[in-house]
Design an enzyme around this catalytic site. Structure first.
Site, PDB file in Angstrom:
ATOM      1  N   SER A 135       0.827  -1.212   0.000  1.00  0.00           N
ATOM      2  CA  SER A 135       0.000   0.000   0.000  1.00  0.00           C
ATOM      3  C   SER A 135       0.858   1.258   0.000  1.00  0.00           C
ATOM      4  CB  SER A 135      -0.897   0.032   1.236  1.00  0.00           C
ATOM      5  OG  SER A 135      -1.733  -1.084   1.254  1.00  0.00           O
TER       6      SER A 135
HETATM    7  N1  SAH Z   1      -1.099  -4.710   3.962  1.00  0.00           N
HETATM    8  C1  SAH Z   1      -0.308  -4.673   2.753  1.00  0.00           C
HETATM    9  C2  SAH Z   1      -1.116  -4.422   1.528  1.00  0.00           C
HETATM   10  C3  SAH Z   1      -1.634  -5.683   1.035  1.00  0.00           C
HETATM   11  S1  SAH Z   1      -2.483  -5.627  -0.490  1.00  0.00           S
HETATM   12  C4  SAH Z   1       0.816  -3.667   2.936  1.00  0.00           C
HETATM   13  O1  SAH Z   1       1.436  -3.719   3.949  1.00  0.00           O
HETATM   14  O2  SAH Z   1       1.123  -2.887   2.051  1.00  0.00           O
HETATM   15  C5  SAH Z   1      -3.926  -6.477  -0.016  1.00  0.00           C
HETATM   16  C6  SAH Z   1      -3.754  -7.923   0.356  1.00  0.00           C
HETATM   17  O3  SAH Z   1      -5.038  -8.390   0.752  1.00  0.00           O
HETATM   18  C7  SAH Z   1      -3.315  -8.834  -0.786  1.00  0.00           C
HETATM   19  O4  SAH Z   1      -2.142  -9.489  -0.423  1.00  0.00           O
HETATM   20  C8  SAH Z   1      -4.469  -9.807  -0.931  1.00  0.00           C
HETATM   21  O5  SAH Z   1      -4.077 -11.119  -1.251  1.00  0.00           O
HETATM   22  C9  SAH Z   1      -5.101  -9.745   0.444  1.00  0.00           C
HETATM   23  N2  SAH Z   1      -6.488 -10.200   0.550  1.00  0.00           N
HETATM   24  C10 SAH Z   1      -7.527  -9.984  -0.286  1.00  0.00           C
HETATM   25  N3  SAH Z   1      -8.641 -10.605   0.167  1.00  0.00           N
HETATM   26  C11 SAH Z   1      -8.288 -11.209   1.338  1.00  0.00           C
HETATM   27  C12 SAH Z   1      -8.982 -12.004   2.288  1.00  0.00           C
HETATM   28  N4  SAH Z   1     -10.247 -12.326   2.146  1.00  0.00           N
HETATM   29  N5  SAH Z   1      -8.296 -12.439   3.365  1.00  0.00           N
HETATM   30  C13 SAH Z   1      -6.990 -12.161   3.547  1.00  0.00           C
HETATM   31  N6  SAH Z   1      -6.280 -11.419   2.680  1.00  0.00           N
HETATM   32  C14 SAH Z   1      -6.918 -10.957   1.587  1.00  0.00           C
END
Ligand code: SAH
Length: 288
Positions: A135
């Site tokens: 992010s």
């Molecule tokens: N928190 C991260 C950003 C992650 S992007 C950071 O530090 O920058 C969003 C993430 O959410 C992706 O890896 C995706 O696989 C995950 N995601 C989407 N749906 C999800 C769900 N139902 N449960 C767990 N993770 C999920």
């Protein structure tokens, strides 16, 4: 679910008491307005005391500032980069000193692919593989600040993150909460986050491989829930795993997304406000 609150599903109008979501204003955040650069520098220099003629950096109830390095030419570039990034984010309006302190110290370069490490401290999202992204730091800061609105400068007790990705936001959260749980649905990313985080040895962070839409009922309730992937609505289980008085933030939408901040105001009561536009990868069901 037997405990299903009677006002589910939760369109904003049903939880607001008014038909229009209200935009949060600075006074809703109840944090004192301070010059952003001053905030970060004070954090970086661990200075509680104010210079004559300047505003106090913190409200009296704020906790002591974390011990952080002062940005200097003698430091390794990553530390300078993180402090400079935190200063820029403060200039964009993020005020919570604990959040800014965390951004100034978490080594984001450890969470991005080596080919992208030059961009690690640029305020932008970056690819992490599997069509997912790390992010944008501003958004990370804004979301965490929003769920800490009532924290009064103290750490939150327990936080749940949905969407670990590469683990960066989880590392930031670990500095503003006593205990952080983070769930990822893509096994390869769960493993990547474990590897990225191993070297930081964060004792108050637990990573889970699973479907975050189900939450983590075994360790609920949470003071705060941060959802890092966008859905058309927040999964019901997560509303129920929020402690009364706790806050949840989630990007809502498809092409056009907005951050929705929800407070659980009672056993069967939630209130939501819309904050600002954002852009996240989709929230998906199940594990892969
Ligand atoms: N928190 C991260 C950003 C992650 S992007 C950071 O530090 O920058 C969003 C993430 O959410 C992706 O890896 C995706 O696989 C995950 N995601 C989407 N749906 C999800 C769900 N139902 N449960 C767990 N993770 C999920």
């Amino acid at each position: 679910m037997s405990e299903k609150p009677k006002n589910f599903p939760l369109p904003l109008s049903s939880v607001m008491g008014t038909s229009q979501p209200k935009r949060l204003t600075d006074s809703d955040y109840r944090l004192r307005e301070i010059a952003p650069q001053t905030a970060v520098r004070n954090i970086a220099q661990n200075r509680g005391a104010q210079k004559p003629g300047t505003e106090p950096a913190l409200r009296p109830k704020a906790t002591p500032l974390p011990q952080l390095p002062v940005a200097s030419k003698n430091q390794p570039a990553p530390i300078r980069g993180a402090i400079a990034m935190a200063e820029k984010i403060a200039a964009q309006g993020v005020k919570d000193p604990m959040v800014l302190g965390a951004l100034a110290t978490v080594p984001r370069h450890l969470f991005v692919e080596s080919g992208l490490s030059q961009q690690a401290y640029v305020d932008t999202s970056l690819p992490i593989g599997h069509q997912q992204t790390i992010s944008r730091p501003y958004t990370v800061a804004r979301m965490i600040e929003a769920v800490r609105v009532d924290a009064g400068g103290k750490k939150l007790a327990s936080v749940l993150e949905i969407g670990t990705g590469c683990g960066y936001q989880a590392a930031v959260l670990s500095q503003v909460a006593d205990m952080v749980y983070s769930i990822e649905r893509i096994r390869a990313l769960h493993e990547l986050a474990k590897n990225n985080l191993r070297q930081l040895r964060i004792p108050n962070l637990r990573l889970h491989y699973g479907d975050g839409m189900l939450g983590l009922p075994q360790v609920a309730p949470f003071d705060a829930i941060v959802i890092a992937a966008a859905g058309l609505e927040v999964p019901e289980a997560l509303f129920l795993q929020l402690a009364v008085g706790g806050y949840m933030i989630a990007p809502i939408g498809n092409e056009k997304q907005t951050l929705q901040l929800t407070k659980r105001t009672g056993e069967r009561q939630w209130q939501s406000v819309m904050l600002e536009d954002c852009h996240f990868v989709p929230l998906r069901q199940g594990i892969i």
